[in-house]
Scaffold this motif. Structure first.
Motif, PDB file in Angstrom:
ATOM      1  N   GLU A   1      52.386  52.440  52.008  1.00 43.90           N
ATOM      2  CA  GLU A   1      52.921  51.037  52.380  1.00 43.90           C
ATOM      3  C   GLU A   1      52.018  50.650  53.614  1.00 43.90           C
ATOM      4  N   LYS A   2      51.903  51.591  54.716  1.00 46.12           N
ATOM      5  CA  LYS A   2      51.436  51.165  55.718  1.00 46.12           C
ATOM      6  C   LYS A   2      49.918  52.002  56.185  1.00 46.12           C
ATOM      7  N   ASP A   3      49.102  52.507  54.948  1.00 46.43           N
ATOM      8  CA  ASP A   3      48.206  53.061  54.869  1.00 46.43           C
ATOM      9  C   ASP A   3      47.129  52.444  54.048  1.00 46.43           C
ATOM     10  N   ARG A   4      46.034  51.758  54.860  1.00 47.75           N
ATOM     11  CA  ARG A   4      44.999  51.109  53.874  1.00 47.75           C
ATOM     12  C   ARG A   4      43.641  51.350  54.596  1.00 47.75           C
ATOM     13  N   PRO A   5      42.635  51.725  53.895  1.00 44.28           N
ATOM     14  CA  PRO A   5      42.402  51.759  52.392  1.00 44.28           C
ATOM     15  C   PRO A   5      43.096  53.072  51.827  1.00 44.28           C
ATOM     16  N   THR A   6      43.267  53.243  50.441  1.00 44.35           N
ATOM     17  CA  THR A   6      43.693  54.081  49.963  1.00 44.35           C
ATOM     18  C   THR A   6      42.986  55.461  50.344  1.00 44.35           C
ATOM     19  N   PRO A   7      43.567  56.732  50.754  1.00 45.03           N
ATOM     20  CA  PRO A   7      42.998  57.734  50.799  1.00 45.03           C
ATOM     21  C   PRO A   7      42.304  58.357  49.724  1.00 45.03           C
ATOM     22  N   SER A   8      41.534  59.454  49.679  1.00 47.96           N
ATOM     23  CA  SER A   8      40.659  59.866  48.371  1.00 47.96           C
ATOM     24  C   SER A   8      41.649  60.855  47.738  1.00 47.96           C
ATOM     25  N   ASP A   9      42.415  61.416  48.493  1.00 49.79           N
ATOM     26  CA  ASP A   9      43.627  62.340  47.904  1.00 49.79           C
ATOM     27  C   ASP A   9      44.319  61.758  47.018  1.00 49.79           C
ATOM     28  N   VAL A  10      45.187  60.375  47.806  1.00 53.23           N
ATOM     29  CA  VAL A  10      45.964  59.910  46.888  1.00 53.23           C
ATOM     30  C   VAL A  10      45.368  59.193  45.688  1.00 53.23           C
ATOM     31  N   GLN A  11      44.075  58.766  45.700  1.00 56.83           N
ATOM     32  CA  GLN A  11      43.296  58.294  44.520  1.00 56.83           C
ATOM     33  C   GLN A  11      43.333  59.348  43.396  1.00 56.83           C
ATOM     34  N   VAL A  12      43.042  60.650  43.772  1.00 56.63           N
ATOM     35  CA  VAL A  12      42.974  61.627  42.843  1.00 56.63           C
ATOM     36  C   VAL A  12      44.355  61.854  42.167  1.00 56.63           C
ATOM     37  N   TYR A  13      45.381  61.741  42.771  1.00 51.62           N
ATOM     38  CA  TYR A  13      46.759  61.850  42.034  1.00 51.62           C
ATOM     39  C   TYR A  13      47.073  60.692  41.486  1.00 51.62           C
ATOM     40  N   ALA A  14      46.742  59.556  42.130  1.00 58.92           N
ATOM     41  CA  ALA A  14      46.970  58.421  41.047  1.00 58.92           C
ATOM     42  C   ALA A  14      46.039  58.135  39.790  1.00 58.92           C
ATOM     43  N   GLU A  15      45.075  58.728  39.671  1.00 53.13           N
ATOM     44  CA  GLU A  15      44.231  58.755  38.610  1.00 53.13           C
ATOM     45  C   GLU A  15      44.950  59.627  37.719  1.00 53.13           C
ATOM     46  N   GLY A  16      45.650  60.734  38.035  1.00 49.42           N
ATOM     47  CA  GLY A  16      46.209  61.703  37.031  1.00 49.42           C
ATOM     48  C   GLY A  16      47.348  61.154  36.778  1.00 49.42           C
ATOM     49  N   TYR A  17      48.185  60.476  37.449  1.00 46.21           N
ATOM     50  CA  TYR A  17      49.633  59.726  36.942  1.00 46.21           C
ATOM     51  C   TYR A  17      49.210  58.623  36.024  1.00 46.21           C
ATOM     52  N   LEU A  18      48.133  57.791  36.305  1.00 44.31           N
ATOM     53  CA  LEU A  18      47.667  56.800  35.427  1.00 44.31           C
ATOM     54  C   LEU A  18      47.163  57.308  33.984  1.00 44.31           C
ATOM     55  N   THR A  19      46.370  58.183  34.236  1.00 48.89           N
ATOM     56  CA  THR A  19      45.600  58.849  32.891  1.00 48.89           C
ATOM     57  C   THR A  19      47.137  59.461  31.866  1.00 48.89           C
ATOM     58  N   LEU A  20      48.002  59.997  32.485  1.00 44.25           N
ATOM     59  CA  LEU A  20      49.255  60.538  31.863  1.00 44.25           C
ATOM     60  C   LEU A  20      50.167  59.045  31.135  1.00 44.25           C
ATOM     61  N   LEU A  21      50.166  58.048  32.043  1.00 40.18           N
ATOM     62  CA  LEU A  21      50.973  56.766  31.376  1.00 40.18           C
ATOM     63  C   LEU A  21      50.126  56.238  30.582  1.00 40.18           C
ATOM     64  N   LEU A  22      48.703  56.036  30.625  1.00 39.05           N
ATOM     65  CA  LEU A  22      48.117  55.139  29.811  1.00 39.05           C
ATOM     66  C   LEU A  22      47.918  55.846  28.232  1.00 39.05           C
ATOM     67  N   ALA A  23      47.860  57.170  28.374  1.00 39.10           N
ATOM     68  CA  ALA A  23      47.924  57.963  27.076  1.00 39.10           C
ATOM     69  C   ALA A  23      48.962  57.634  26.237  1.00 39.10           C
ATOM     70  N   ASP A  24      50.016  57.762  27.158  1.00 38.96           N
ATOM     71  CA  ASP A  24      51.378  57.306  26.313  1.00 38.96           C
ATOM     72  C   ASP A  24      51.640  55.909  25.977  1.00 38.96           C
ATOM     73  N   LEU A  25      51.159  55.032  26.851  1.00 38.72           N
ATOM     74  CA  LEU A  25      51.515  53.580  26.541  1.00 38.72           C
ATOM     75  C   LEU A  25      50.611  52.821  25.660  1.00 38.72           C
ATOM     76  N   LEU A  26      49.297  53.157  25.921  1.00 38.32           N
ATOM     77  CA  LEU A  26      48.396  52.288  25.028  1.00 38.32           C
ATOM     78  C   LEU A  26      48.841  52.338  23.600  1.00 38.32           C
ATOM     79  N   PRO A  27      49.149  53.561  22.914  1.00 39.23           N
ATOM     80  CA  PRO A  27      49.413  53.460  21.505  1.00 39.23           C
ATOM     81  C   PRO A  27      50.369  52.694  21.107  1.00 39.23           C
ATOM     82  N   SER A  28      51.276  52.223  22.236  1.00 44.46           N
ATOM     83  CA  SER A  28      52.399  51.515  21.643  1.00 44.46           C
ATOM     84  C   SER A  28      52.255  50.015  22.057  1.00 44.46           C
ATOM     85  N   LEU A  29      51.166  49.576  22.570  1.00 45.67           N
ATOM     86  CA  LEU A  29      50.704  48.199  22.918  1.00 45.67           C
ATOM     87  C   LEU A  29      49.780  47.726  21.843  1.00 45.67           C
TER      88      LEU A  29
END
Length: 271
Positions: free
Chosen positions: A126-154
């Motif tokens: 919330e108080k840390d901009r821009p997004t650090p590279s390590d946070v981007q790595v974790y976020a990419e992993g989480y979003l990949t999991l979510l999109l793999a599950d979500l896109l077939p349902s849309l």
């Protein structure tokens, strides 16, 4: 109501939003909106989705969308570039959902883990901009999991080429770049090759405003920024933001904010 094109630059933006409404806008990124508490109405291209905790929407690139709270609460916002999760880029380039909403209970455990992970990252960010590279790595992993599950349902539909956006979207893109200039329905008619009556109907029927009101709202937003961030005279600001005269500017500003530009500047400086 204001509509605008949001020219975002970051690859990833994570945020926990508390009771923050967002006017109708569009941008080239995807946007995940997930309700954590309260209830929220998200509008995506004329569709209204009333969301409660455990529900969300995935907005595709260049889809007009806005948000307003029905009951106070928190939302998880995640805005990311189409190529942030490389494996899914082809879905976002030429398709869009028939509907954008989802319920996490209908998805797998992977999605629940992913959303909890994104929430944890957003809380830490919330108080840390821009997004650090390590946070981007974790976020990419989480979003990949979510999109793999979500896109077939849309249910995805083939959309027009992104160079041929719907006319109202192209209008917003153009006006965002030119609203400080002299504009008229006639000049827009020549620019887009359609009649002024078609353009006028888009503003009234699809954007629920008028052409002058839309342009004035963009100019007034810019004027407020200049009043607070510069020492320019009110007359100079009126000209810089696109009003033909200070008198026209004063009248529009007072109608929108029920005060004068000078009084607005003094009030904000003293607060």
């Amino acid at each position: 109501m204001s509509f605008f094109y949001q020219n975002r630059q970051e690859q990833l933006y994570l945020y926990l939003s508390k009771n923050n409404p967002y006017a109708v806008h569009l941008h080239r990124q995807l946007e995940l909106i997930y309700v954590l508490s309260g209830s929220t109405t998200v509008t995506v291209e004329q569709q209204d989705f009333l969301l409660t905790p455990g529900q969300g929407v995935l907005v595709f690139p260049n889809q007009m969308h806005g948000l307003k709270h029905v009951k106070p609460g928190h939302n998880l916002l995640c805005i990311f570039e189409p190529d942030f999760c490389h494996s899914f880029r082809q879905f976002f380039q030429n398709k869009k959902p028939a509907h954008n909403d989802f319920t996490v209970s209908s998805l797998s455990e992977h999605s629940r883990i992913a959303l909890q992970g994104l929430k944890t990252l957003a809380a830490a960010m919330e108080k840390d901009r821009p997004t650090p590279s390590d946070v981007q790595v974790y976020a990419e992993g989480y979003l990949t999991l979510l999109l793999a599950d979500l896109l077939p349902s849309l249910p995805l539909q083939v959309r027009k080429n992104t160079d041929d956006l719907e006319l109202e979207q192209r209008l917003l893109l153009y006006l965002d770049a030119h609203y400080t200039e002299e504009l008229s329905l006639e000049s827009l008619s020549k620019e887009f090759g359609v009649s002024r009556f078609v353009l006028s109907r888009i503003f009234t029927e699809k954007l629920h405003t008028t052409f002058p009101d839309y342009v004035n709202s963009r100019r007034l937003d810019y004027a407020r920024d200049l009043l607070l961030s510069t020492e320019l005279s009110v007359t100079q600001i009126a000209l810089d933001v696109g009003f033909g005269s200070s008198r026209t500017f004063f009248r529009a500003f007072h109608s929108a904010y029920h005060t004068t530009p000078g009084a607005y500047r003094r009030q904000k400086e003293s607060s």
